[in-house]
Write a protein that holds these residues in place. Structure first.
Motif, PDB file in Angstrom:
ATOM      1  N   GLY A  80       0.816  -1.210   0.000  1.00  0.00           N
ATOM      2  CA  GLY A  80       0.000   0.000   0.000  1.00  0.00           C
ATOM      3  C   GLY A  80       0.850   1.260   0.000  1.00  0.00           C
ATOM      4  O   GLY A  80       0.582   2.209  -0.752  1.00  0.00           O
ATOM      5  N   PHE A  81       1.895   1.260   0.814  1.00  0.00           N
ATOM      6  CA  PHE A  81       2.786   2.421   0.883  1.00  0.00           C
ATOM      7  C   PHE A  81       3.501   2.629  -0.451  1.00  0.00           C
ATOM      8  O   PHE A  81       3.624   3.768  -0.930  1.00  0.00           O
ATOM      9  CB  PHE A  81       3.801   2.219   2.005  1.00  0.00           C
ATOM     10  CG  PHE A  81       4.811   3.318   2.114  1.00  0.00           C
ATOM     11  CD1 PHE A  81       4.464   4.536   2.669  1.00  0.00           C
ATOM     12  CD2 PHE A  81       6.119   3.137   1.655  1.00  0.00           C
ATOM     13  CE1 PHE A  81       5.400   5.566   2.774  1.00  0.00           C
ATOM     14  CE2 PHE A  81       7.048   4.153   1.755  1.00  0.00           C
ATOM     15  CZ  PHE A  81       6.690   5.374   2.312  1.00  0.00           C
ATOM     16  N   ALA A  82       3.969   1.533  -1.065  1.00  0.00           N
ATOM     17  CA  ALA A  82       4.673   1.647  -2.341  1.00  0.00           C
ATOM     18  C   ALA A  82       3.757   2.191  -3.425  1.00  0.00           C
ATOM     19  O   ALA A  82       4.177   3.015  -4.255  1.00  0.00           O
ATOM     20  CB  ALA A  82       5.224   0.280  -2.750  1.00  0.00           C
ATOM     21  N   ARG A  83       2.507   1.752  -3.433  1.00  0.00           N
ATOM     22  CA  ARG A  83       1.556   2.249  -4.431  1.00  0.00           C
ATOM     23  C   ARG A  83       1.331   3.755  -4.273  1.00  0.00           C
ATOM     24  O   ARG A  83       1.247   4.490  -5.266  1.00  0.00           O
ATOM     25  CB  ARG A  83       0.238   1.487  -4.324  1.00  0.00           C
ATOM     26  CG  ARG A  83      -0.733   1.760  -5.466  1.00  0.00           C
ATOM     27  CD  ARG A  83      -1.992   0.934  -5.350  1.00  0.00           C
ATOM     28  NE  ARG A  83      -1.723  -0.472  -5.615  1.00  0.00           N
ATOM     29  CZ  ARG A  83      -1.805  -1.429  -4.706  1.00  0.00           C
ATOM     30  NH1 ARG A  83      -2.113  -1.128  -3.446  1.00  0.00           N
ATOM     31  NH2 ARG A  83      -1.580  -2.698  -5.035  1.00  0.00           N
ATOM     32  N   ASP A  84       1.251   4.215  -3.037  1.00  0.00           N
ATOM     33  CA  ASP A  84       1.086   5.659  -2.796  1.00  0.00           C
ATOM     34  C   ASP A  84       2.338   6.428  -3.225  1.00  0.00           C
ATOM     35  O   ASP A  84       2.230   7.534  -3.774  1.00  0.00           O
ATOM     36  CB  ASP A  84       0.799   5.918  -1.320  1.00  0.00           C
ATOM     37  CG  ASP A  84      -0.567   5.391  -0.892  1.00  0.00           C
ATOM     38  OD1 ASP A  84      -1.420   5.186  -1.778  1.00  0.00           O
ATOM     39  OD2 ASP A  84      -0.768   5.179   0.317  1.00  0.00           O
ATOM     40  N   MET A  85       3.518   5.864  -2.991  1.00  0.00           N
ATOM     41  CA  MET A  85       4.749   6.542  -3.381  1.00  0.00           C
ATOM     42  C   MET A  85       4.901   6.611  -4.895  1.00  0.00           C
ATOM     43  O   MET A  85       5.509   7.552  -5.427  1.00  0.00           O
ATOM     44  CB  MET A  85       5.964   5.831  -2.766  1.00  0.00           C
ATOM     45  CG  MET A  85       6.095   6.015  -1.266  1.00  0.00           C
ATOM     46  SD  MET A  85       6.240   7.775  -0.780  1.00  0.00           S
ATOM     47  CE  MET A  85       4.533   8.169  -0.317  1.00  0.00           C
ATOM     48  N   LEU A  86       4.346   5.629  -5.598  1.00  0.00           N
ATOM     49  CA  LEU A  86       4.391   5.689  -7.057  1.00  0.00           C
ATOM     50  C   LEU A  86       3.594   6.882  -7.573  1.00  0.00           C
ATOM     51  O   LEU A  86       3.971   7.507  -8.572  1.00  0.00           O
ATOM     52  CB  LEU A  86       3.841   4.390  -7.663  1.00  0.00           C
ATOM     53  CG  LEU A  86       4.736   3.153  -7.541  1.00  0.00           C
ATOM     54  CD1 LEU A  86       4.048   1.951  -8.163  1.00  0.00           C
ATOM     55  CD2 LEU A  86       6.091   3.402  -8.188  1.00  0.00           C
ATOM     56  N   ALA A  87       2.509   7.202  -6.894  1.00  0.00           N
ATOM     57  CA  ALA A  87       1.723   8.374  -7.288  1.00  0.00           C
ATOM     58  C   ALA A  87       2.552   9.651  -7.122  1.00  0.00           C
ATOM     59  O   ALA A  87       2.500  10.561  -7.965  1.00  0.00           O
ATOM     60  CB  ALA A  87       0.448   8.455  -6.459  1.00  0.00           C
ATOM     61  N   VAL A  88       3.338   9.716  -6.062  1.00  0.00           N
ATOM     62  CA  VAL A  88       4.214  10.872  -5.860  1.00  0.00           C
ATOM     63  C   VAL A  88       5.275  10.923  -6.949  1.00  0.00           C
ATOM     64  O   VAL A  88       5.584  11.987  -7.511  1.00  0.00           O
ATOM     65  CB  VAL A  88       4.868  10.817  -4.465  1.00  0.00           C
ATOM     66  CG1 VAL A  88       5.827  11.982  -4.280  1.00  0.00           C
ATOM     67  CG2 VAL A  88       3.796  10.822  -3.375  1.00  0.00           C
ATOM     68  N   SER A  89       5.855   9.764  -7.274  1.00  0.00           N
ATOM     69  CA  SER A  89       6.861   9.708  -8.325  1.00  0.00           C
ATOM     70  C   SER A  89       6.276  10.138  -9.667  1.00  0.00           C
ATOM     71  O   SER A  89       6.944  10.820 -10.453  1.00  0.00           O
ATOM     72  CB  SER A  89       7.421   8.284  -8.426  1.00  0.00           C
ATOM     73  OG  SER A  89       8.336   8.176  -9.495  1.00  0.00           O
ATOM     74  N   ASP A  90       5.028   9.762  -9.937  1.00  0.00           N
ATOM     75  CA  ASP A  90       4.365  10.183 -11.179  1.00  0.00           C
ATOM     76  C   ASP A  90       4.258  11.701 -11.250  1.00  0.00           C
ATOM     77  O   ASP A  90       4.469  12.309 -12.315  1.00  0.00           O
ATOM     78  CB  ASP A  90       2.978   9.557 -11.274  1.00  0.00           C
ATOM     79  CG  ASP A  90       3.026   8.050 -11.479  1.00  0.00           C
ATOM     80  OD1 ASP A  90       4.068   7.549 -11.933  1.00  0.00           O
ATOM     81  OD2 ASP A  90       2.025   7.377 -11.174  1.00  0.00           O
TER      82      ASP A  90
END
Length: 206
Positions: A80-90
């Motif tokens: 879940g945390f990694a998925r949220d961080m991918l949004a930040v990276s996007d």
């Protein structure tokens, strides 16, 4: 001869023996043989051994299942945390792509430092995710796979095998053996089938 003599004579002894035999016969069920103690112990030992083997197998299965669950928990705990961080990276990537190349080339020292800082932040974030098992899905040039790719549109291209990924709109990522986020892609349409192309190559080599 007195009655007492009659009662204690040979006939009385024979009668007592016959009565004992009848009592023993009555205690034994007709057709039932006496149980051999050694065979009984062997049967009990075999039953106990079978129970032990079953219990050992169950414990081994439990150990393996527990190890697998612990491994999965360790691997996928940050999903879940990694998925949220991918949004930040996007968002960081969109910010960089929104800046035209001309503006980057003509940027002053302050703007150049800002751009470099955003790029370093993006790289650092992706590197950290990779250390926790998050990997980028290499989609471009690959055959479309619905397990890893999400088709957004088709691009007519007769020179590329049909259903080949020719454009990546949004990068996809996996964690462990699972897809964290499928890659959003554009696929080629109108080209030769990959199977037919492979068969032609085989025929040429032959």
């Amino acid at each position: 001869m007195t009655d007492e003599a009659n009662n204690n004579g040979p006939d009385a002894t024979a009668g007592e023996t016959a009565a004992a035999d009848m009592a023993q016969d009555a205690a034994t069920t007709p057709g039932e043989e006496a149980v051999d103690p050694l065979e009984a112990l062997k049967a009990e030992n075999a039953e106990l051994r079978d129970r032990f083997l079953r219990l050992a197998a169950e414990m081994d299965n439990l150990r393996r299942r527990t190890e697998r669950e612990l491994k999965d928990a360790k691997t996928y705990a940050v999903t879940g945390f990694a998925r949220d961080m991918l949004a930040v990276s996007d968002n960081l990537r969109r910010a960089l792509e929104a800046l035209p190349e001309e503006a980057r080339a003509a940027a002053d020292a302050g703007l150049s430092a800002l751009i470099e800082g955003v790029e370093m932040t993006e790289r650092g974030m992706l590197s950290t995710l990779e250390r926790h098992g998050v990997r980028k899905i290499e989609a471009e040039g690959q055959k479309f796979d619905p397990n890893f790719h999400q088709a957004m549109f088709e691009i007519p291209n007769p020179d590329v095998p049909n259903n080949t990924v020719v454009q990546v709109v949004q990068a996809g990522y996996s964690i462990g053996d699972r897809v964290l986020r499928p890659a959003m892609v554009g696929v080629a349409k109108g080209g030769p089938k990959a199977e037919a192309n492979g068969e032609a190559a085989d025929a040429k080599n032959a």
